[in-house]
Design a protein around this motif. Sequence first.
Motif, PDB file in Angstrom:
ATOM      1  N   CYS A 164       0.734  -0.917   0.387  1.00  0.00           N
ATOM      2  CA  CYS A 164      -0.252  -0.475  -0.085  1.00  0.00           C
ATOM      3  C   CYS A 164       1.195   1.237   0.216  1.00  0.00           C
ATOM      4  CB  CYS A 164      -0.768  -0.211   1.318  1.00  0.00           C
ATOM      5  SG  CYS A 164      -2.144   1.133   1.116  1.00  0.00           S
ATOM      6  N   GLN A 165       0.166   2.164  -0.340  1.00  0.00           N
ATOM      7  CA  GLN A 165       1.290   3.861  -0.474  1.00  0.00           C
ATOM      8  C   GLN A 165      -0.080   4.575  -0.946  1.00  0.00           C
ATOM      9  OE1 GLN A 165       4.119   4.730  -3.941  1.00  0.00           O
ATOM     10  NE2 GLN A 165       2.401   6.427  -4.860  1.00  0.00           N
ATOM     11  N   VAL A 166       0.073   5.583   0.161  1.00  0.00           N
ATOM     12  CA  VAL A 166      -1.178   6.037   1.251  1.00  0.00           C
ATOM     13  C   VAL A 166      -0.427   7.957   0.568  1.00  0.00           C
ATOM     14  CG1 VAL A 166      -2.479   7.774   2.249  1.00  0.00           C
ATOM     15  CG2 VAL A 166      -2.459   5.245   2.127  1.00  0.00           C
ATOM     16  N   THR A 167      -1.691   8.792  -0.624  1.00  0.00           N
ATOM     17  CA  THR A 167      -1.096   9.893  -1.204  1.00  0.00           C
ATOM     18  C   THR A 167      -1.729  10.904  -0.489  1.00  0.00           C
ATOM     19  OG1 THR A 167       0.333   8.858  -2.863  1.00  0.00           O
ATOM     20  CG2 THR A 167      -0.544  11.502  -2.956  1.00  0.00           C
ATOM     21  N   LEU A 168      -1.452  12.102   0.061  1.00  0.00           N
ATOM     22  CA  LEU A 168      -2.167  13.138   0.387  1.00  0.00           C
ATOM     23  C   LEU A 168      -1.666  14.348  -0.149  1.00  0.00           C
ATOM     24  CD1 LEU A 168      -3.028  12.400   5.010  1.00  0.00           C
ATOM     25  CD2 LEU A 168      -3.762  11.796   3.000  1.00  0.00           C
ATOM     26  N   ALA A 169      -2.331  15.076  -0.757  1.00  0.00           N
ATOM     27  CA  ALA A 169      -1.701  16.236  -1.130  1.00  0.00           C
ATOM     28  C   ALA A 169      -2.958  17.252  -0.822  1.00  0.00           C
ATOM     29  CB  ALA A 169      -2.590  16.117  -2.716  1.00  0.00           C
ATOM     30  N   TYR A 170      -2.444  18.843   0.214  1.00  0.00           N
ATOM     31  CA  TYR A 170      -2.680  19.926   0.353  1.00  0.00           C
ATOM     32  C   TYR A 170      -3.142  21.095  -0.756  1.00  0.00           C
ATOM     33  CZ  TYR A 170      -3.163  16.752   4.176  1.00  0.00           C
ATOM     34  OH  TYR A 170      -3.875  15.929   5.089  1.00  0.00           O
ATOM     35  N   ALA A 171      -3.590  21.630  -0.267  1.00  0.00           N
ATOM     36  CA  ALA A 171      -3.480  23.211  -0.821  1.00  0.00           C
ATOM     37  C   ALA A 171      -3.331  24.485   0.221  1.00  0.00           C
ATOM     38  CB  ALA A 171      -4.913  23.474  -1.568  1.00  0.00           C
ATOM     39  N   ILE A 172      -1.773  25.187  -0.180  1.00  0.00           N
ATOM     40  CA  ILE A 172      -2.312  26.265   0.977  1.00  0.00           C
ATOM     41  C   ILE A 172      -3.157  27.160   1.433  1.00  0.00           C
ATOM     42  CG2 ILE A 172      -0.810  27.985   1.336  1.00  0.00           C
ATOM     43  CD1 ILE A 172       1.848  27.186   0.006  1.00  0.00           C
ATOM     44  N   GLY A 173      -3.844  26.749   2.526  1.00  0.00           N
ATOM     45  CA  GLY A 173      -4.356  27.553   3.044  1.00  0.00           C
ATOM     46  C   GLY A 173      -6.024  27.236   3.176  1.00  0.00           C
ATOM     47  N   GLU A 174      -5.961  25.478   2.860  1.00  0.00           N
ATOM     48  CA  GLU A 174      -7.569  24.174   2.851  1.00  0.00           C
ATOM     49  C   GLU A 174      -6.873  23.351   4.235  1.00  0.00           C
ATOM     50  OE1 GLU A 174      -9.860  24.722   0.555  1.00  0.00           O
ATOM     51  OE2 GLU A 174      -9.023  26.518   0.404  1.00  0.00           O
ATOM     52  N   LYS A 175      -7.692  23.183   4.750  1.00  0.00           N
ATOM     53  CA  LYS A 175      -7.379  22.261   5.745  1.00  0.00           C
ATOM     54  C   LYS A 175      -7.118  21.186   5.359  1.00  0.00           C
ATOM     55  CE  LYS A 175     -11.314  22.392   8.533  1.00  0.00           C
ATOM     56  NZ  LYS A 175     -12.462  22.479   9.821  1.00  0.00           N
ATOM     57  N   ASP A 176      -8.397  20.472   4.975  1.00  0.00           N
ATOM     58  CA  ASP A 176      -8.573  19.496   4.424  1.00  0.00           C
ATOM     59  C   ASP A 176      -7.433  19.502   3.246  1.00  0.00           C
ATOM     60  OD1 ASP A 176     -10.550  18.119   6.398  1.00  0.00           O
ATOM     61  OD2 ASP A 176     -11.562  20.144   5.490  1.00  0.00           O
ATOM     62  N   PRO A 177      -7.463  17.183   3.409  1.00  0.00           N
ATOM     63  CA  PRO A 177      -6.638  17.385   1.870  1.00  0.00           C
ATOM     64  C   PRO A 177      -7.775  17.693   0.700  1.00  0.00           C
ATOM     65  CG  PRO A 177      -6.767  15.283   2.984  1.00  0.00           C
ATOM     66  CD  PRO A 177      -7.295  16.819   3.804  1.00  0.00           C
ATOM     67  N   VAL A 178      -6.421  17.863  -0.373  1.00  0.00           N
ATOM     68  CA  VAL A 178      -7.705  18.248  -1.758  1.00  0.00           C
ATOM     69  C   VAL A 178      -7.341  17.084  -2.663  1.00  0.00           C
ATOM     70  CG1 VAL A 178      -7.545  20.621  -1.767  1.00  0.00           C
ATOM     71  CG2 VAL A 178      -5.803  18.998  -2.764  1.00  0.00           C
ATOM     72  N   MET A 179      -6.551  16.123  -2.017  1.00  0.00           N
ATOM     73  CA  MET A 179      -6.412  14.186  -2.310  1.00  0.00           C
ATOM     74  C   MET A 179      -5.844  14.199  -1.615  1.00  0.00           C
ATOM     75  SD  MET A 179      -4.248  12.704  -6.032  1.00  0.00           S
ATOM     76  CE  MET A 179      -2.994  13.088  -4.448  1.00  0.00           C
ATOM     77  N   VAL A 180      -6.746  12.779  -1.373  1.00  0.00           N
ATOM     78  CA  VAL A 180      -6.637  11.188  -0.778  1.00  0.00           C
ATOM     79  C   VAL A 180      -6.368   9.896  -1.834  1.00  0.00           C
ATOM     80  CG1 VAL A 180      -6.914   9.883   0.847  1.00  0.00           C
ATOM     81  CG2 VAL A 180      -7.016  12.459   1.483  1.00  0.00           C
ATOM     82  N   ASP A 181      -5.197   9.684  -1.748  1.00  0.00           N
ATOM     83  CA  ASP A 181      -4.827   8.741  -2.889  1.00  0.00           C
ATOM     84  C   ASP A 181      -4.440   6.990  -2.029  1.00  0.00           C
ATOM     85  OD1 ASP A 181      -5.380   7.589  -5.691  1.00  0.00           O
ATOM     86  OD2 ASP A 181      -3.326   7.753  -5.360  1.00  0.00           O
ATOM     87  N   VAL A 182      -4.977   5.698  -2.886  1.00  0.00           N
ATOM     88  CA  VAL A 182      -4.496   4.821  -2.207  1.00  0.00           C
ATOM     89  C   VAL A 182      -4.025   4.418  -3.179  1.00  0.00           C
ATOM     90  CG1 VAL A 182      -5.244   2.502  -1.005  1.00  0.00           C
ATOM     91  CG2 VAL A 182      -6.323   4.955   0.276  1.00  0.00           C
ATOM     92  N   ASN A 183      -3.598   3.187  -2.673  1.00  0.00           N
ATOM     93  CA  ASN A 183      -2.291   2.427  -4.603  1.00  0.00           C
ATOM     94  C   ASN A 183      -2.107   1.140  -3.510  1.00  0.00           C
ATOM     95  OD1 ASN A 183      -1.699   1.332  -6.300  1.00  0.00           O
ATOM     96  ND2 ASN A 183      -0.317   3.330  -6.665  1.00  0.00           N
ATOM     97  N   THR A 184      -2.783   0.351  -3.506  1.00  0.00           N
ATOM     98  CA  THR A 184      -2.513  -1.085  -3.255  1.00  0.00           C
ATOM     99  C   THR A 184      -1.807  -1.568  -4.138  1.00  0.00           C
ATOM    100  OG1 THR A 184      -4.878  -2.444  -4.122  1.00  0.00           O
ATOM    101  CG2 THR A 184      -4.787  -1.353  -1.982  1.00  0.00           C
ATOM    102  N   PHE A 185      -2.105  -1.585  -5.580  1.00  0.00           N
ATOM    103  CA  PHE A 185      -1.253  -2.122  -6.371  1.00  0.00           C
ATOM    104  C   PHE A 185      -1.761  -3.816  -7.346  1.00  0.00           C
ATOM    105  CE2 PHE A 185       2.298   0.532  -4.286  1.00  0.00           C
ATOM    106  CZ  PHE A 185       2.265   1.258  -5.200  1.00  0.00           C
ATOM    107  N   GLY A 186      -3.479  -3.641  -6.799  1.00  0.00           N
ATOM    108  CA  GLY A 186      -3.890  -4.445  -7.036  1.00  0.00           C
ATOM    109  C   GLY A 186      -3.643  -5.633  -5.650  1.00  0.00           C
ATOM    110  N   THR A 187      -3.413  -5.226  -4.935  1.00  0.00           N
ATOM    111  CA  THR A 187      -3.436  -6.274  -3.638  1.00  0.00           C
ATOM    112  C   THR A 187      -4.344  -6.142  -2.930  1.00  0.00           C
ATOM    113  OG1 THR A 187      -2.011  -4.973  -2.025  1.00  0.00           O
ATOM    114  CG2 THR A 187      -0.939  -6.549  -3.132  1.00  0.00           C
ATOM    115  N   GLY A 188      -5.361  -5.442  -3.433  1.00  0.00           N
ATOM    116  CA  GLY A 188      -6.440  -4.811  -2.252  1.00  0.00           C
ATOM    117  C   GLY A 188      -7.551  -5.491  -1.927  1.00  0.00           C
TER     118      GLY A 188
END
Length: 164
Positions: free
Chosen positions: A77-101
Amino acid sequence: DDAEIILNPSGKFVQGGPDADTGLTGRKLMVDSYGTFAPHGGGAFSGKDATKVDRSGAYMARYIAKNMVAAHLANRCQVTLAYAIGEKDPVMVDVNTFGTGICEDDCLSAAVRKAYDLTPAGIIKQLNLLNPMYSRTAAGGHFGREDFPWENVEHMSDLAAYIV
């Protein structure tokens, strides 16, 4: 139709590049993290406090990914969180399980958003990031050592409860 475009939500941006984003040590994330194995935004960990998502967001992504694997929701699993300056919540939450989820990655990404408070304040609370521990990252790195809270495997049922 449902795209949201965010342009400079914190206002005027006057200084960028290494001078503004390398932290106390002058090292960028490539040095402080996994090298080129895991993609990341660039910034820095060292010298930044826990309110800076360069640091706390990376720790939280690591924590979530480890817990997802420990809960047998994925083998990898790889989790990616992306944020924009001034925004408290992430603008992206991505989970990549490489087909193992156990379900599609989008399903797991939605569960992560529901299970965890991904605001800087929520991450600080979840991982107890106000506790003075950061000097230990200077020797031995930020990841792979069980004495850091983002390396803990816990609250696995919290995430599993949100998978539909």
